[in-house]
Design a protein around this motif. Structure first.
Motif, PDB file in Angstrom:
ATOM      1  N   LYS A   1     -10.710  -2.586  -4.108  1.00  0.00           N
ATOM      2  CA  LYS A   1     -10.142  -3.882  -3.741  1.00  0.00           C
ATOM      3  C   LYS A   1      -8.867  -3.694  -2.940  1.00  0.00           C
ATOM      4  O   LYS A   1      -8.126  -2.727  -3.140  1.00  0.00           O
ATOM      5  CB  LYS A   1      -9.813  -4.709  -4.996  1.00  0.00           C
ATOM      6  CG  LYS A   1     -11.013  -5.071  -5.851  1.00  0.00           C
ATOM      7  CD  LYS A   1     -10.672  -6.166  -6.832  1.00  0.00           C
ATOM      8  CE  LYS A   1     -10.432  -7.481  -6.131  1.00  0.00           C
ATOM      9  NZ  LYS A   1     -10.258  -8.605  -7.077  1.00  0.00           N
ATOM     10  N   TRP A   2      -8.604  -4.646  -2.040  1.00  0.00           N
ATOM     11  CA  TRP A   2      -7.323  -4.678  -1.349  1.00  0.00           C
ATOM     12  C   TRP A   2      -6.310  -5.322  -2.294  1.00  0.00           C
ATOM     13  O   TRP A   2      -6.450  -6.488  -2.672  1.00  0.00           O
ATOM     14  CB  TRP A   2      -7.448  -5.473  -0.050  1.00  0.00           C
ATOM     15  CG  TRP A   2      -6.122  -5.741   0.617  1.00  0.00           C
ATOM     16  CD1 TRP A   2      -4.995  -4.986   0.526  1.00  0.00           C
ATOM     17  CD2 TRP A   2      -5.796  -6.854   1.452  1.00  0.00           C
ATOM     18  NE1 TRP A   2      -3.974  -5.551   1.267  1.00  0.00           N
ATOM     19  CE2 TRP A   2      -4.430  -6.702   1.840  1.00  0.00           C
ATOM     20  CE3 TRP A   2      -6.503  -7.954   1.920  1.00  0.00           C
ATOM     21  CZ2 TRP A   2      -3.787  -7.609   2.661  1.00  0.00           C
ATOM     22  CZ3 TRP A   2      -5.853  -8.860   2.749  1.00  0.00           C
ATOM     23  CH2 TRP A   2      -4.517  -8.687   3.119  1.00  0.00           C
ATOM     24  N   ILE A   3      -5.297  -4.564  -2.683  1.00  0.00           N
ATOM     25  CA  ILE A   3      -4.272  -5.064  -3.582  1.00  0.00           C
ATOM     26  C   ILE A   3      -3.207  -5.768  -2.738  1.00  0.00           C
ATOM     27  O   ILE A   3      -2.290  -5.135  -2.207  1.00  0.00           O
ATOM     28  CB  ILE A   3      -3.655  -3.925  -4.429  1.00  0.00           C
ATOM     29  CG1 ILE A   3      -4.758  -3.157  -5.165  1.00  0.00           C
ATOM     30  CG2 ILE A   3      -2.639  -4.492  -5.413  1.00  0.00           C
ATOM     31  CD1 ILE A   3      -5.553  -3.993  -6.151  1.00  0.00           C
ATOM     32  N   LYS A   4      -3.343  -7.071  -2.621  1.00  0.00           N
ATOM     33  CA  LYS A   4      -2.463  -7.842  -1.742  1.00  0.00           C
ATOM     34  C   LYS A   4      -1.020  -7.857  -2.230  1.00  0.00           C
ATOM     35  O   LYS A   4      -0.097  -8.130  -1.456  1.00  0.00           O
ATOM     36  CB  LYS A   4      -2.986  -9.271  -1.600  1.00  0.00           C
ATOM     37  CG  LYS A   4      -4.388  -9.354  -0.986  1.00  0.00           C
ATOM     38  CD  LYS A   4      -4.836 -10.799  -0.870  1.00  0.00           C
ATOM     39  CE  LYS A   4      -6.260 -10.903  -0.316  1.00  0.00           C
ATOM     40  NZ  LYS A   4      -7.267 -10.350  -1.220  1.00  0.00           N
ATOM     41  N   ALA A   5      -0.805  -7.569  -3.520  1.00  0.00           N
ATOM     42  CA  ALA A   5       0.550  -7.576  -4.067  1.00  0.00           C
ATOM     43  C   ALA A   5       1.448  -6.545  -3.400  1.00  0.00           C
ATOM     44  O   ALA A   5       2.669  -6.704  -3.376  1.00  0.00           O
ATOM     45  CB  ALA A   5       0.511  -7.316  -5.578  1.00  0.00           C
ATOM     46  N   SER A   6       0.843  -5.496  -2.848  1.00  0.00           N
ATOM     47  CA  SER A   6       1.646  -4.443  -2.222  1.00  0.00           C
ATOM     48  C   SER A   6       1.807  -4.631  -0.716  1.00  0.00           C
ATOM     49  O   SER A   6       2.455  -3.818  -0.056  1.00  0.00           O
ATOM     50  CB  SER A   6       1.022  -3.071  -2.484  1.00  0.00           C
ATOM     51  OG  SER A   6      -0.258  -2.984  -1.884  1.00  0.00           O
ATOM     52  N   TYR A   7       1.204  -5.695  -0.166  1.00  0.00           N
ATOM     53  CA  TYR A   7       1.290  -5.938   1.281  1.00  0.00           C
ATOM     54  C   TYR A   7       2.617  -6.609   1.620  1.00  0.00           C
ATOM     55  O   TYR A   7       3.084  -7.450   0.866  1.00  0.00           O
ATOM     56  CB  TYR A   7       0.120  -6.818   1.730  1.00  0.00           C
ATOM     57  CG  TYR A   7      -0.063  -6.867   3.225  1.00  0.00           C
ATOM     58  CD1 TYR A   7      -0.634  -5.802   3.897  1.00  0.00           C
ATOM     59  CD2 TYR A   7       0.371  -7.970   3.965  1.00  0.00           C
ATOM     60  CE1 TYR A   7      -0.783  -5.834   5.277  1.00  0.00           C
ATOM     61  CE2 TYR A   7       0.229  -8.003   5.338  1.00  0.00           C
ATOM     62  CZ  TYR A   7      -0.356  -6.928   5.986  1.00  0.00           C
ATOM     63  OH  TYR A   7      -0.492  -6.957   7.357  1.00  0.00           O
TER      64      TYR A   7
ATOM     65  N   LEU B   1       5.968  -6.954 -15.253  1.00  0.00           N
ATOM     66  CA  LEU B   1       5.961  -8.408 -15.087  1.00  0.00           C
ATOM     67  C   LEU B   1       6.173  -8.811 -13.629  1.00  0.00           C
ATOM     68  O   LEU B   1       5.504  -9.729 -13.118  1.00  0.00           O
ATOM     69  CB  LEU B   1       7.049  -9.031 -15.960  1.00  0.00           C
ATOM     70  CG  LEU B   1       6.849  -8.899 -17.473  1.00  0.00           C
ATOM     71  CD1 LEU B   1       8.069  -9.416 -18.215  1.00  0.00           C
ATOM     72  CD2 LEU B   1       5.584  -9.615 -17.932  1.00  0.00           C
ATOM     73  N   LYS B   2       7.084  -8.126 -12.957  1.00  0.00           N
ATOM     74  CA  LYS B   2       7.392  -8.435 -11.563  1.00  0.00           C
ATOM     75  C   LYS B   2       6.168  -8.210 -10.677  1.00  0.00           C
ATOM     76  O   LYS B   2       5.797  -9.060  -9.862  1.00  0.00           O
ATOM     77  CB  LYS B   2       8.567  -7.576 -11.099  1.00  0.00           C
ATOM     78  CG  LYS B   2       9.025  -7.805  -9.659  1.00  0.00           C
ATOM     79  CD  LYS B   2      10.300  -6.986  -9.395  1.00  0.00           C
ATOM     80  CE  LYS B   2      10.798  -7.189  -7.963  1.00  0.00           C
ATOM     81  NZ  LYS B   2       9.940  -6.490  -6.985  1.00  0.00           N
ATOM     82  N   TYR B   3       5.529  -7.038 -10.838  1.00  0.00           N
ATOM     83  CA  TYR B   3       4.397  -6.696  -9.969  1.00  0.00           C
ATOM     84  C   TYR B   3       3.171  -7.546 -10.311  1.00  0.00           C
ATOM     85  O   TYR B   3       2.460  -8.029  -9.420  1.00  0.00           O
ATOM     86  CB  TYR B   3       4.072  -5.211 -10.124  1.00  0.00           C
ATOM     87  CG  TYR B   3       3.098  -4.678  -9.105  1.00  0.00           C
ATOM     88  CD1 TYR B   3       3.531  -4.279  -7.847  1.00  0.00           C
ATOM     89  CD2 TYR B   3       1.734  -4.568  -9.394  1.00  0.00           C
ATOM     90  CE1 TYR B   3       2.641  -3.793  -6.899  1.00  0.00           C
ATOM     91  CE2 TYR B   3       0.838  -4.089  -8.453  1.00  0.00           C
ATOM     92  CZ  TYR B   3       1.299  -3.698  -7.215  1.00  0.00           C
ATOM     93  OH  TYR B   3       0.411  -3.225  -6.277  1.00  0.00           O
ATOM     94  N   TYR B   4       2.931  -7.747 -11.609  1.00  0.00           N
ATOM     95  CA  TYR B   4       1.701  -8.421 -12.029  1.00  0.00           C
ATOM     96  C   TYR B   4       1.751  -9.923 -11.783  1.00  0.00           C
ATOM     97  O   TYR B   4       0.801 -10.509 -11.235  1.00  0.00           O
ATOM     98  CB  TYR B   4       1.437  -8.147 -13.507  1.00  0.00           C
ATOM     99  CG  TYR B   4       0.066  -8.604 -13.963  1.00  0.00           C
ATOM    100  CD1 TYR B   4      -1.092  -8.009 -13.439  1.00  0.00           C
ATOM    101  CD2 TYR B   4      -0.079  -9.615 -14.910  1.00  0.00           C
ATOM    102  CE1 TYR B   4      -2.350  -8.418 -13.850  1.00  0.00           C
ATOM    103  CE2 TYR B   4      -1.334 -10.025 -15.324  1.00  0.00           C
ATOM    104  CZ  TYR B   4      -2.471  -9.424 -14.789  1.00  0.00           C
ATOM    105  OH  TYR B   4      -3.721  -9.836 -15.191  1.00  0.00           O
TER     106      TYR B   4
ATOM    107  N   ARG C   1      -9.041  -6.803 -12.759  1.00  0.00           N
ATOM    108  CA  ARG C   1      -8.691  -5.603 -13.518  1.00  0.00           C
ATOM    109  C   ARG C   1      -7.992  -4.561 -12.655  1.00  0.00           C
ATOM    110  O   ARG C   1      -7.121  -3.827 -13.130  1.00  0.00           O
ATOM    111  CB  ARG C   1      -9.941  -5.009 -14.164  1.00  0.00           C
ATOM    112  CG  ARG C   1     -10.341  -5.740 -15.435  1.00  0.00           C
ATOM    113  CD  ARG C   1     -11.683  -5.298 -15.959  1.00  0.00           C
ATOM    114  NE  ARG C   1     -12.777  -5.807 -15.121  1.00  0.00           N
ATOM    115  CZ  ARG C   1     -14.057  -5.670 -15.430  1.00  0.00           C
ATOM    116  NH1 ARG C   1     -14.421  -5.038 -16.532  1.00  0.00           N
ATOM    117  NH2 ARG C   1     -14.987  -6.175 -14.640  1.00  0.00           N
ATOM    118  N   ALA C   2      -8.362  -4.486 -11.372  1.00  0.00           N
ATOM    119  CA  ALA C   2      -7.706  -3.529 -10.482  1.00  0.00           C
ATOM    120  C   ALA C   2      -6.214  -3.834 -10.373  1.00  0.00           C
ATOM    121  O   ALA C   2      -5.374  -2.928 -10.393  1.00  0.00           O
ATOM    122  CB  ALA C   2      -8.346  -3.559  -9.099  1.00  0.00           C
ATOM    123  N   GLY C   3      -5.868  -5.127 -10.288  1.00  0.00           N
ATOM    124  CA  GLY C   3      -4.468  -5.514 -10.218  1.00  0.00           C
ATOM    125  C   GLY C   3      -3.729  -5.215 -11.499  1.00  0.00           C
ATOM    126  O   GLY C   3      -2.569  -4.784 -11.476  1.00  0.00           O
TER     127      GLY C   3
END
Length: 269
Positions: free
Chosen positions: A118-124, A208-211, A221-223
């Motif tokens: 999956k593309w983890i958009k949280a890190s973009y 908490l910040k990242y999730y 689940r990947a996130g």
């Protein structure tokens, strides 16, 4: 104007053919290899790459080879690509159009990080300084260093179609990277000690910040796993800071020889 693609490698055969397929159409592809023992070099030679060698020696990071790599290119403009990153046609077209009338001597290129498919958009956008005039660039030989540019630096558009696509790592690879990165952070940051409160709350806040706040909760689940790794990395770093404090003689055993030898840890290869 021509562009050279520079790829630094060490035992990078896993994605290399796909990466080389993605950079077809550039004027030159330079592969700087740190004495690989797998099929990396033969794959590059079969694809018509210019192959140069940087002696690996005791290096366990890629940055020392990158300065040599970018200055091994023939052309003024270079795009630095990792051996697990893919260049989209849109990114290639944008760069060629950009150098017709460049406003800066280097550009930050954004990156789409994949994890567990999956593309983890949280890190973009995970911006990386990867496109530059080679004569204006110097790459410091330290982990996670950013090239020094003798000139001005700009940003690519944040539209994901212009981003590098990072294949990412496996769960096993992520665990290994956390150990390597925390070892290097231990030297780089020089933190003297870590309190119990830091070890409890810093990793918790990181999770908490990242999730929640950065949106990894939207990636299933990947996130969740990625956020847990982010928190774990912070905990491992603080635990290593405390371990170093204990065995430095400051509040620890009076005999430093009691410190365990990390090379004898169970599970070390």
């Amino acid at each position: 104007m021509p562009i050279s693609v520079v790829i630094q490698t060490y035992n990078a055969q896993k994605y290399l053919q796909q990466v080389l397929n993605s950079v077809k159409g550039f004027d030159e592809v330079v592969l700087c290899d740190m004495e690989s023992t797998d099929d990396t070099v033969s794959i590059a030679e079969s694809a018509g790459c210019k192959v140069v060698t940087f002696p690996k020696g005791n290096y366990n990071i890629c940055e020392p080879a990158r300065d040599f790599a970018i200055h091994s290119a023939t052309h003024e403009w270079v795009l630095v690509v990792d051996a697990d990153e893919f260049v989209t046609p849109e990114l290639k077209d944008y760069l060629y159009k950009y150098i017709e009338e460049p406003e800066h001597d280097a550009l930050y290129v954004h990156r789409k990080n994949m994890f567990l498919g999956k593309w983890i958009k949280a890190s973009y956008p995970d911006s990386q300084l990867r496109f530059m005039r080679q004569k204006k660039a110097t790459w410091p030989p330290t982990i996670h260093s950013v090239p020094t540019i003798d000139g001005t630096v700009g940003q690519m558009p944040k539209d994901p179609k212009y981003a590098l696509v990072h294949a990412g790592v496996t769960v096993k690879g992520q665990i290994q990277k956390m150990n390597d990165y925390t070892e290097n952070d231990l030297v780089k940051r020089g933190q003297a000690n870590a309190s119990l409160m830091q070890m409890i709350f810093s990793p918790l806040w990181r999770f908490l910040k990242y999730y929640f706040f950065e949106g990894a909760c939207l990636e299933g689940r990947a996130g969740f796993i990625k956020a847990a790794f982010s928190a774990s990395g912070k905990f491992y770093y603080l635990a290593k800071v405390y371990e170093r404090h204990v065995y430095s003689g400051a509040g620890g055993p009076s005999d430093p020889s009691l410190a365990p030898d990390a090379t004898n840890d169970v599970g070390e290869e």
